[in-house]
Scaffold this motif. Structure first.
Motif, PDB file in Angstrom:
ATOM      1  N   UNK A 196       0.828  -1.207   0.000  1.00 53.44           N
ATOM      2  CA  UNK A 196       0.000   0.000   0.000  1.00 53.44           C
ATOM      3  C   UNK A 196       0.862   1.258   0.000  1.00 53.44           C
ATOM      4  N   UNK A 197       2.003   1.200   0.707  1.00 56.90           N
ATOM      5  CA  UNK A 197       2.901   2.354   0.725  1.00 56.90           C
ATOM      6  C   UNK A 197       3.473   2.625  -0.664  1.00 56.90           C
ATOM      7  N   UNK A 198       3.765   1.558  -1.412  1.00 54.33           N
ATOM      8  CA  UNK A 198       4.277   1.722  -2.775  1.00 54.33           C
ATOM      9  C   UNK A 198       3.202   2.338  -3.667  1.00 54.33           C
ATOM     10  N   UNK A 199       1.963   1.861  -3.521  1.00 52.66           N
ATOM     11  CA  UNK A 199       0.856   2.430  -4.296  1.00 52.66           C
ATOM     12  C   UNK A 199       0.723   3.940  -4.033  1.00 52.66           C
ATOM     13  N   UNK A 200       0.701   4.299  -2.753  1.00 54.65           N
ATOM     14  CA  UNK A 200       0.521   5.702  -2.383  1.00 54.65           C
ATOM     15  C   UNK A 200       1.705   6.540  -2.855  1.00 54.65           C
ATOM     16  N   UNK A 201       2.892   5.979  -2.735  1.00 59.68           N
ATOM     17  CA  UNK A 201       4.076   6.709  -3.164  1.00 59.68           C
ATOM     18  C   UNK A 201       4.085   6.969  -4.652  1.00 59.68           C
ATOM     19  N   UNK A 202       3.628   5.979  -5.409  1.00 58.74           N
ATOM     20  CA  UNK A 202       3.578   6.148  -6.868  1.00 58.74           C
ATOM     21  C   UNK A 202       2.555   7.220  -7.250  1.00 58.74           C
ATOM     22  N   UNK A 203       1.405   7.208  -6.578  1.00 53.86           N
ATOM     23  CA  UNK A 203       0.389   8.231  -6.860  1.00 53.86           C
ATOM     24  C   UNK A 203       0.896   9.623  -6.493  1.00 53.86           C
ATOM     25  N   UNK A 204       1.567   9.728  -5.349  1.00 57.63           N
ATOM     26  CA  UNK A 204       2.074  11.026  -4.910  1.00 57.63           C
ATOM     27  C   UNK A 204       3.134  11.552  -5.868  1.00 57.63           C
ATOM     28  N   UNK A 205       3.936  10.646  -6.414  1.00 60.85           N
ATOM     29  CA  UNK A 205       5.001  11.051  -7.330  1.00 60.85           C
ATOM     30  C   UNK A 205       4.452  11.765  -8.548  1.00 60.85           C
TER      31      UNK A 205
END
Length: 622
Positions: free
Chosen positions: A465-474
């Protein structure tokens, strides 16, 4: 610990006979044993000094599972017993969470004794990702595509990282067992077989390795010793400890890794990921020490072993010889060539592209390798770089696409979906006419349109989930309505597969044949095959968005006219072109173009350049 350069001196090794020799660095442990998975027996290991533990036993055989058992104090100063997989494991048959599997590196019967490698200047590199290069997505299936690469003209394949990562899908930069070949790709035996086959067919093999960080999931290195330091920060978490207390064992770990790929897998070159993130202020930089050890190995094996670095610094100290106070790396990627090329081709000037003015920057890269070699960089808000004085063309790798430049876009678009067919041919020509080593990204040669997206298969739900959120934030600054692809989704991975069926379609096949022509010219024409920076001169025509590139000298001299504009351009190129000869015209009907170049395009000192084209001509000498 004294090392024998011709054998692996870390982990579990079968060096002939009936016994396994086991070596582990665990400086904080008071007791160490190896646990045999078959019956949970624990075989005690003996301290040998400076944190190393050793055992020679006939109780562990190839194919057996095992763990290490450590008795040591935890952060609360209490004794605890840990059972962990081997940090130098060669095979994690059940993934990052399973036991290690003993593997005999010397059991494979190599048949490549006649292979002596190829010169770095002759490298034509094809970068591929094992999981998406073929439908099967493993090392064995790569062998079925080697004849395609040979016919294309490739001389070296570059394989993205194979170090064991969580799950079955990943770019490879989240590896947590640097010595283990990814189990879902076929493991270490499959890699040995692939390299052997490549050498039999005349192909060199480059392996991408990551020494700047370890992935987060399944990472237990810190429980064995001070592998990480809080002295420095990296984009990926704690930095590897190359210069802090206890660093000797860490340095040895990565040196042993580099030597293993060359010696035991017959890899020809390593591409070291993001070496600018290696923090080492000790008396001998880790890269220089690796280089010196690799040179020792080369003297022992009689083979050249190359080190190529990804480097976000225009600092030729990294590629200068060690006797000139350099680190001795053989070559480096230069992203600046790519950035200048993409802006020339119409890429929006945002992010790091804002530093580049198109053909002016591209012409400078042709002439000087680095675009920024001491000038002020607005993107960095400082003066950046130093001149690449005295560095040969074969010390630089250039490209119009690679895994980073495609996959780090939100939607993973390849060039074939971003620019016209004519511009694709021009960009390819721009790379192959350079005085540098060319690199292609898989599928580029047939104008692949499938994306290459960022994908993972983390097994921990919180990290996923952290990877998902990080990709969206990027990519939060994108407001075009597109949904950021889910890195954890299998569909994201499947979308990134190369589509080999496209080769049969007319336009894609035309592009493939065009690449074959370019590579043949690159190999056979003296002005292109000799990577002589001194005989290279590029002139930018800023207002017309064109470049005149001169390669070679005297009777071997050629002119490359690159027109990045969407209109034909009248260029003054000087000198008489009465006795001109056309070598290549990307706009020719043969290559799916409009066929606009003819003898009428050339007059005294003038050339009418077709839009979005590269034309290569040479003067006849009578």
């Amino acid at each position: 610990m004294e090392n024998d350069i011709l054998k692996r001196n870390i982990g579990v090794n079968f060096n002939g006979g009936e016994t396994a020799e086991i070596q582990l660095w665990a400086p904080s442990a008071s007791q160490v044993g190896i646990v045999l998975s078959a019956d949970n027996r624990v075989l005690a290991m003996q301290q040998t000094g400076r944190g190393y533990w050793h055992l020679e036993t006939d109780q562990l055989k190839p194919g057996d599972g095992y763990l290490f058992q450590l008795l040591q104090k935890n952060e609360n100063d209490q004794q605890e017993t840990l059972k962990l997989a081997d940090p130098a494991s060669l095979y994690q048959a059940n993934g990052v969470g399973g036991n290690s599997t003993a593997f005999d590196l010397k059991a494979f019967k190599w048949t490549d004794a006649a292979w002596k490698g190829i010169s770095l200047k002759d490298f034509i590199i094809y970068e591929l990702h094992t999981g998406t290069f073929t439908p099967q997505g493993d090392l064995k299936s790569i062998e079925t595509k080697l004849d395609h690469l040979i016919e294309l003209g490739i001389t070296a394949i570059e394989i993205m990282p194979l170090a064991q990562f969580p799950g079955n899908r990943n770019w490879g930069y989240d590896g947590v067992y640097p010595f283990a070949v990814q189990h879902s790709y076929g493991g270490p035996l499959a890699l040995q077989q692939l390299v052997n086959t490549c050498h039999e067919k005349g192909l060199a093999v480059i392996l991408d390795v990551v020494y700047n960080h370890i992935g987060p999931e399944g990472n237990h290195l810190g429980q064995f010793g001070p592998y990480f330091t809080d002295k420095y920060a990296t984009p990926w978490g704690k930095a590897i400890n190359f210069d802090d207390a206890g660093c000797d064992g860490v340095r040895n770990y990565f040196i042993e890794n580099a030597l293993m790929w060359f010696r035991d897998f017959h890899i020809d070159a390593l591409r070291l990921d993001a070496v600018h993130a290696l923090r080492d202020f000790g008396p001998e930089h880790i890269l220089k020490e690796i280089k010196n050890k690799v040179l020792d190995l080369s003297r022992a094996t009689g083979r050249d072993h190359r080190l190529i670095v990804e480097l976000d610094l225009n600092d030729n100290r990294f590629i200068n010889p060690t006797h000139q106070c350099g680190y001795g790396m053989d070559a480096q990627w230069i992203d600046e060539f790519h950035h200048a090329l993409r802006v020339s081709a119409g890429q929006e000037k945002n992010g790091y592209y804002a530093d580049f003015d198109g053909v002016g920057s591209l012409a400078k890269s042709y002439n000087d390798a680095y675009v920024y070699d001491g000038q002020y960089s607005a993107h960095r808000d400082k003066k950046f770089g130093a001149p690449a004085t005295g560095n040969a063309g074969a010390q630089f790798v250039v490209f119009s696409q690679n895994h980073d430049q495609v996959g780090n876009r939100m939607l993973g678009e390849r060039s074939a979906t971003l620019v016209s067919f004519e511009m694709l041919k021009l960009m390819a020509g721009a790379v192959f006419c350079s005085p540098f080593i060319p690199l292609l990204f898989m599928g580029e040669e047939w104008a692949e349109t499938n994306p290459f997206l960022f994908f993972t298969s983390h097994e921990g739900p919180e990290l996923a989930e952290a990877v998902r959120k990080g990709r969206k934030a990027e990519f939060a600054y994108f407001h075009n309505g597109d949904e950021t692809p889910d890195p954890q989704s299998e569909e994201t991975f499947l979308q990134s597969k190369a589509d080999w069926a496209k080769i049969e379609k007319l336009q894609h096949n035309t592009m493939l044949n065009y690449y074959k022509k370019l590579i043949t010219l690159r190999k056979t024409h003296p002005a292109l095959s000799v990577l002589d920076r001194g005989a290279t001169h590029a002139q930018a025509f800023q207002e017309q968005n064109c470049i005149l590139l001169t390669r070679g000298e005297d009777e071997n001299k050629i002119l490359c006219i690159l027109n990045f504009s969407q209109q034909k351009q009248d260029l003054t190129i000087g000198g008489s072109l009465d006795n001109w000869s056309l070598i290549l015209d990307s706009s020719a009907v043969e290559w799916g173009g409009p066929g606009t170049t003819s003898s009428e395009n050339i007059t005294e000192g003038k050339f009418i350049s077709p839009p979005e084209s590269i034309v290569i001509i040479t003067q006849k000498h009578v």
